[in-house]
Scaffold this motif. Structure first.
Motif, PDB file in Angstrom:
ATOM      1  N   GLN A  35      -8.593  11.816  48.345  1.00  0.00           N
ATOM      2  CA  GLN A  35      -9.695  12.134  47.392  1.00  0.00           C
ATOM      3  C   GLN A  35      -9.705  12.082  46.246  1.00  0.00           C
ATOM      4  O   GLN A  35      -7.997  13.188  45.778  1.00  0.00           O
ATOM      5  CB  GLN A  35     -10.249  13.537  48.322  1.00  0.00           C
ATOM      6  N   GLU A  36     -10.395  12.018  45.216  1.00  0.00           N
ATOM      7  CA  GLU A  36     -10.043  12.274  43.649  1.00  0.00           C
ATOM      8  C   GLU A  36      -8.669  11.543  43.619  1.00  0.00           C
ATOM      9  O   GLU A  36      -8.666  12.247  41.426  1.00  0.00           O
ATOM     10  CB  GLU A  36     -10.078  14.025  43.217  1.00  0.00           C
ATOM     11  N   GLU A  37      -8.632  10.879  43.886  1.00  0.00           N
ATOM     12  CA  GLU A  37      -6.794  10.182  43.488  1.00  0.00           C
ATOM     13  C   GLU A  37      -8.228   8.673  42.778  1.00  0.00           C
ATOM     14  O   GLU A  37      -9.262   8.109  43.220  1.00  0.00           O
ATOM     15  CB  GLU A  37      -6.327   9.574  43.890  1.00  0.00           C
ATOM     16  N   GLU A  38      -7.074   8.264  41.566  1.00  0.00           N
ATOM     17  CA  GLU A  38      -8.077   6.943  41.293  1.00  0.00           C
ATOM     18  C   GLU A  38      -7.433   5.481  42.325  1.00  0.00           C
ATOM     19  O   GLU A  38      -6.704   5.126  42.899  1.00  0.00           O
ATOM     20  CB  GLU A  38      -6.863   6.163  39.981  1.00  0.00           C
ATOM     21  N   PHE A  39      -8.968   4.770  41.923  1.00  0.00           N
ATOM     22  CA  PHE A  39      -8.891   3.587  43.393  1.00  0.00           C
ATOM     23  C   PHE A  39      -8.739   1.931  43.453  1.00  0.00           C
ATOM     24  O   PHE A  39      -8.930   0.889  43.294  1.00  0.00           O
ATOM     25  CB  PHE A  39      -9.607   3.709  44.581  1.00  0.00           C
ATOM     26  N   GLY A  40      -9.181   2.725  41.320  1.00  0.00           N
ATOM     27  CA  GLY A  40      -9.737   0.979  40.747  1.00  0.00           C
ATOM     28  C   GLY A  40     -10.362   1.396  39.450  1.00  0.00           C
ATOM     29  O   GLY A  40      -9.922   2.533  38.685  1.00  0.00           O
ATOM     30  N   VAL A  41     -10.830   0.405  39.021  1.00  0.00           N
ATOM     31  CA  VAL A  41     -10.639  -0.025  37.441  1.00  0.00           C
ATOM     32  C   VAL A  41     -12.031   0.014  37.152  1.00  0.00           C
ATOM     33  O   VAL A  41     -12.413  -1.288  37.771  1.00  0.00           O
ATOM     34  CB  VAL A  41      -9.806  -0.046  36.616  1.00  0.00           C
ATOM     35  N   ILE A  42     -12.864   0.018  36.090  1.00  0.00           N
ATOM     36  CA  ILE A  42     -14.125  -0.742  35.950  1.00  0.00           C
ATOM     37  C   ILE A  42     -14.497  -0.837  34.424  1.00  0.00           C
ATOM     38  O   ILE A  42     -14.052   0.043  33.666  1.00  0.00           O
ATOM     39  CB  ILE A  42     -15.266   0.122  36.224  1.00  0.00           C
ATOM     40  N   GLU A  43     -14.540  -2.042  34.086  1.00  0.00           N
ATOM     41  CA  GLU A  43     -14.402  -2.818  32.241  1.00  0.00           C
ATOM     42  C   GLU A  43     -15.703  -2.924  32.081  1.00  0.00           C
ATOM     43  O   GLU A  43     -16.722  -3.695  32.939  1.00  0.00           O
ATOM     44  CB  GLU A  43     -13.355  -3.548  32.557  1.00  0.00           C
ATOM     45  N   SER A  44     -16.271  -2.613  30.554  1.00  0.00           N
ATOM     46  CA  SER A  44     -17.344  -2.861  30.128  1.00  0.00           C
ATOM     47  C   SER A  44     -17.160  -3.675  29.212  1.00  0.00           C
ATOM     48  O   SER A  44     -15.582  -3.404  28.380  1.00  0.00           O
ATOM     49  CB  SER A  44     -18.562  -1.360  30.693  1.00  0.00           C
TER      50      SER A  44
ATOM     51  N   LYS B 156     -18.072  -1.836  26.332  1.00  0.00           N
ATOM     52  CA  LYS B 156     -17.681  -0.625  25.486  1.00  0.00           C
ATOM     53  C   LYS B 156     -16.388   0.211  25.903  1.00  0.00           C
ATOM     54  O   LYS B 156     -16.227   0.460  24.752  1.00  0.00           O
ATOM     55  CB  LYS B 156     -18.744  -0.190  25.627  1.00  0.00           C
ATOM     56  N   ALA B 157     -16.317   0.275  27.577  1.00  0.00           N
ATOM     57  CA  ALA B 157     -14.544   0.794  27.921  1.00  0.00           C
ATOM     58  C   ALA B 157     -13.720   0.471  29.134  1.00  0.00           C
ATOM     59  O   ALA B 157     -14.521  -0.784  29.606  1.00  0.00           O
ATOM     60  CB  ALA B 157     -15.205   2.604  27.054  1.00  0.00           C
ATOM     61  N   VAL B 158     -12.748   0.684  29.424  1.00  0.00           N
ATOM     62  CA  VAL B 158     -12.159   0.723  30.548  1.00  0.00           C
ATOM     63  C   VAL B 158     -12.242   1.994  31.221  1.00  0.00           C
ATOM     64  O   VAL B 158     -12.273   3.144  30.313  1.00  0.00           O
ATOM     65  CB  VAL B 158     -11.386   0.255  30.576  1.00  0.00           C
ATOM     66  N   SER B 159     -12.544   2.504  32.268  1.00  0.00           N
ATOM     67  CA  SER B 159     -12.821   3.677  32.901  1.00  0.00           C
ATOM     68  C   SER B 159     -12.107   3.678  34.262  1.00  0.00           C
ATOM     69  O   SER B 159     -12.420   2.821  35.707  1.00  0.00           O
ATOM     70  CB  SER B 159     -14.228   4.171  33.261  1.00  0.00           C
ATOM     71  N   ASP B 160     -11.459   4.643  34.978  1.00  0.00           N
ATOM     72  CA  ASP B 160     -10.603   4.667  36.291  1.00  0.00           C
ATOM     73  C   ASP B 160     -11.776   5.237  36.802  1.00  0.00           C
ATOM     74  O   ASP B 160     -13.142   5.542  36.832  1.00  0.00           O
ATOM     75  CB  ASP B 160      -9.592   5.580  36.003  1.00  0.00           C
ATOM     76  N   LEU B 161     -12.115   4.440  38.420  1.00  0.00           N
ATOM     77  CA  LEU B 161     -12.712   5.113  39.773  1.00  0.00           C
ATOM     78  C   LEU B 161     -11.550   6.038  40.449  1.00  0.00           C
ATOM     79  O   LEU B 161     -10.763   5.888  40.655  1.00  0.00           O
ATOM     80  CB  LEU B 161     -13.357   4.000  40.553  1.00  0.00           C
ATOM     81  N   TYR B 162     -12.568   6.841  41.230  1.00  0.00           N
ATOM     82  CA  TYR B 162     -12.265   8.217  41.942  1.00  0.00           C
ATOM     83  C   TYR B 162     -12.508   8.033  43.484  1.00  0.00           C
ATOM     84  O   TYR B 162     -13.793   7.878  43.392  1.00  0.00           O
ATOM     85  CB  TYR B 162     -11.826   9.039  41.214  1.00  0.00           C
ATOM     86  N   ALA B 163     -12.081   8.089  44.538  1.00  0.00           N
ATOM     87  CA  ALA B 163     -12.494   8.336  45.670  1.00  0.00           C
ATOM     88  C   ALA B 163     -13.100   9.751  45.702  1.00  0.00           C
ATOM     89  O   ALA B 163     -12.807  10.493  45.879  1.00  0.00           O
ATOM     90  CB  ALA B 163     -11.212   8.415  46.781  1.00  0.00           C
ATOM     91  N   PRO B 164     -13.915   9.445  46.679  1.00  0.00           N
ATOM     92  CA  PRO B 164     -15.060  11.009  46.670  1.00  0.00           C
ATOM     93  C   PRO B 164     -13.749  11.144  47.769  1.00  0.00           C
ATOM     94  O   PRO B 164     -14.436  12.494  48.079  1.00  0.00           O
ATOM     95  CB  PRO B 164     -16.045  10.781  47.062  1.00  0.00           C
ATOM     96  N   VAL B 165     -13.066  11.430  48.843  1.00  0.00           N
ATOM     97  CA  VAL B 165     -12.903  11.575  50.179  1.00  0.00           C
ATOM     98  C   VAL B 165     -11.275  10.338  50.234  1.00  0.00           C
ATOM     99  O   VAL B 165     -11.156   9.219  49.972  1.00  0.00           O
ATOM    100  CB  VAL B 165     -13.799  11.082  51.945  1.00  0.00           C
TER     101      VAL B 165
END
Length: 127
Positions: free
Chosen positions: A54-63, A65-74
């Motif tokens: 939970q709340e640790e990075e699981f992936g990346v999304i790139e647009s 405009k930006a590159v953002s980390d994705l975080y696990a809800p559980v």
């Protein structure tokens, strides 16, 4: 501007949503997040069988405009990954609460969802 906020989900402050059904948690990003990112061009997701915390990075999304980390809800094991996003990442923009989902997690403890924001709390955060 008004954004769709599904009230059947919980939200992280980092804009991921979580929808629990029988111990399985489907994860994606909010309508607000996809709008802020702009046109999504790439999504990097974990493999089925990976363990997430939970709340640790699981992936990346790139647009565009930006590159953002994705975080696990559980915390739990990844049981499904939306492979459609590899060829059509724009699904995140077109349908963030439906066809643009990212992964499913077999949650270790669904009570972790209680620590996340309700739809009302999330709406206040992005207002």
């Amino acid at each position: 501007m008004s954004f769709e906020i599904s009230d059947d989900r919980r939200y992280l402050e980092s804009h991921e949503w979580a929808l629990e059904e029988n111990g399985t948690v489907r994860v994606g990003i909010s309508d607000f997040a996809q709008d802020e990112l702009g046109d999504v061009v790439f999504v990097e997701l974990p493999d089925e069988g990976d363990d997430l915390t939970q709340e640790e990075e699981f992936g990346v999304i790139e647009s565009i405009k930006a590159v953002s980390d994705l975080y696990a809800p559980v915390s739990g094991e990844v049981t499904a990954v939306n492979e459609d996003l590899f060829d059509a990442p724009e699904l995140v923009n077109e349908d963030p609460f439906g066809e643009g989902w990212m992964l499913e997690i077999d949650a270790d403890d669904t009570d972790e969802l209680e620590a996340l924001l309700s739809a009302e709390e999330y709406e206040e955060q992005i207002a």
